[in-house]
Design an enzyme around this catalytic site. Structure first.
Site, PDB file in Angstrom:
ATOM      1  CG  HIS A   1      21.111  -2.438   0.749  1.00 24.54           C
ATOM      2  ND1 HIS A   1      19.654  -3.429   1.898  1.00 24.54           N
ATOM      3  CD2 HIS A   1      21.206  -3.640   0.178  1.00 24.54           C
ATOM      4  CE1 HIS A   1      19.532  -4.557   0.849  1.00 24.54           C
ATOM      5  NE2 HIS A   1      20.802  -4.761   0.307  1.00 24.54           N
TER       6      HIS A   1
ATOM      7  CD  GLU B   1      25.665  -3.768   2.119  1.00 22.13           C
ATOM      8  OE1 GLU B   1      25.003  -4.442   1.570  1.00 22.13           O
ATOM      9  OE2 GLU B   1      24.675  -3.120   3.403  1.00 22.13           O
TER      10      GLU B   1
ATOM     11  CG  HIS C   1      29.900  -6.913   7.778  1.00 23.25           C
ATOM     12  ND1 HIS C   1      29.267  -8.100   8.325  1.00 23.25           N
ATOM     13  CD2 HIS C   1      29.839  -6.266   8.438  1.00 23.25           C
ATOM     14  CE1 HIS C   1      28.463  -7.921   9.732  1.00 23.25           C
ATOM     15  NE2 HIS C   1      29.139  -6.596  10.134  1.00 23.25           N
TER      16      HIS C   1
ATOM     17  N   GLY D   1      18.588  -9.940  -3.027  1.00 22.53           N
ATOM     18  CA  GLY D   1      19.614 -10.064  -3.640  1.00 22.53           C
ATOM     19  C   GLY D   1      19.645  -8.525  -4.439  1.00 22.53           C
ATOM     20  CB  THR D   2      19.402  -5.062  -3.524  1.00 28.60           C
ATOM     21  OG1 THR D   2      20.335  -5.521  -2.209  1.00 28.60           O
ATOM     22  CG2 THR D   2      17.877  -5.344  -3.670  1.00 28.60           C
TER      23      THR D   2
ATOM     24  CG  LEU E   1      30.879 -20.405   2.453  1.00 29.07           C
ATOM     25  CD1 LEU E   1      31.795 -19.637   1.228  1.00 29.07           C
ATOM     26  CD2 LEU E   1      30.434 -21.305   2.074  1.00 29.07           C
TER      27      LEU E   1
HETATM   28  C1  GRF Z   1      22.813  -7.140   2.704  1.00 27.16           C
HETATM   29  O1  GRF Z   1      23.094  -5.466   3.984  1.00 27.16           O
HETATM   30  C2  GRF Z   1      24.766  -7.293   3.152  1.00 27.16           C
HETATM   31  O2  GRF Z   1      25.342  -6.032   3.443  1.00 27.16           O
HETATM   32  C3  GRF Z   1      24.424  -8.689   4.124  1.00 27.16           C
HETATM   33  O3  GRF Z   1      23.187  -8.927   3.525  1.00 27.16           O
HETATM   34  C4  GRF Z   1      22.392  -8.003   3.042  1.00 27.16           C
HETATM   35  C5  GRF Z   1      21.850  -8.233   1.918  1.00 27.16           C
HETATM   36  O4  GRF Z   1      20.667  -8.169   0.561  1.00 27.16           O
HETATM   37  N1  GRF Z   1      25.748  -8.929   4.281  1.00 27.16           N
HETATM   38  P1  GRF Z   1      20.524  -8.082  -0.373  1.00 27.16           P
HETATM   39  O5  GRF Z   1      20.461  -9.469  -0.258  1.00 27.16           O
HETATM   40  O6  GRF Z   1      22.021  -8.296  -1.590  1.00 27.16           O
HETATM   41  O7  GRF Z   1      19.386  -7.007  -0.967  1.00 27.16           O
END
Ligand code: GRF
EC number: 2.1.2.2
Length: 217
Positions: A195, A198, A128, A26-27, A112
């Site tokens: 990450h 993201e 993604h 859940g980062t 889903l």
């Molecule tokens: C991320 O790399 C996201 O792109 C993928 O799953 C990972 C989740 O990371 N779909 P986190 O749980 O948010 O740290």
């Protein structure tokens, strides 16, 4: 006065209710929680966090932030081909009950299906860890994505925030962030670099969606 008219102070106070769906650490959820707390999530307000896995640390993050958190697990006592729709329908009931307007898949590993995709059409986004349309689709998650990117000899990778449609990782792209691939990269080192991007992209993605849908600050 038209009772549906939203004017002045009422318009600026209107928040958009968001549910964040998670499966793991859940980062990305944390990035959204931090952005909301800092007033950097536009009109969006996280109203509910749902995990499909017990023990997902994301649930703990939600609790620590004072957000309602629910576990909605796949029902393993029903046939496999019905499980996805059953899970999707239970999630749909939960988000509707909470008045959720937008759904963010932030590291959510279930797919889903069915009415939730219609009901929330154009209002579900996913993150993604590749530059879609490359390295997406069924089975492309976690380390497999980065392994495939390195094996293909790519020079850049990154992450994509896109609108969810009926396919897997196929919906319209909202935004992407890129990272270079370094000669010494392993799937792990590449995953870590992506990450960090993201965490910016997921916040920007929510703001972009809120803006596109016409919720204004
Ligand atoms: C991320 O790399 C996201 O792109 C993928 O799953 C990972 C989740 O990371 N779909 P986190 O749980 O948010 O740290």
């Amino acid at each position: 006065m038209n009772k549906n008219a939203v004017t002045g102070a009422a318009a600026t106070e209107k928040k958009v209710s968001v549910a964040v769906l998670v499966s793991g650490n859940g980062t990305n959820l944390q990035a959204l929680l931090d952005a909301e707390r800092a007033g950097r999530l536009a009109q969006a307000s996280i109203k509910l966090v749902i995990s499909d896995r017990p023990g997902a640390y994301a649930l703990e993050r939600a609790k620590q932030a004072g957000k309602p958190a629910m576990l909605i697990e796949p029902n393993r006592s029903i046939p496999r081909d019905e499980r996805r729709l059953d899970l999707s329908n239970r999630i749909l009931a939960a988000v509707q009950n909470t008045g959720v307007e937008l759904i963010v898949l932030a590291g959510f590993l279930s797919i889903l299906q069915g009415p939730i995709l219609e009901y929330y059409r154009g209002r579900i986004i996913n993150i993604h860890p590749s530059l879609l349309p490359k390295f997406g689709g069924p089975g492309m998650y976690g380390e497999r994505v980065h392994q495939a990117v390195l094996e293909a000899g790519e020079m850049v990778s990154g992450c994509t925030v896109h609108i969810v449609d009926q396919g897997t990782d196929t919906g319209p792209i909202l935004l992407q962030r890129t990272v270079p691939i370094l000669p010494q990269d392993t799937p792990d080192s590449l995953a870590n670099r992506i990450h960090s991007e993201e965490h910016i992209a997921i916040v920007d993605g929510v703001i972009e969606l809120v803006t596109r849908l016409g919720y204004t600050t």
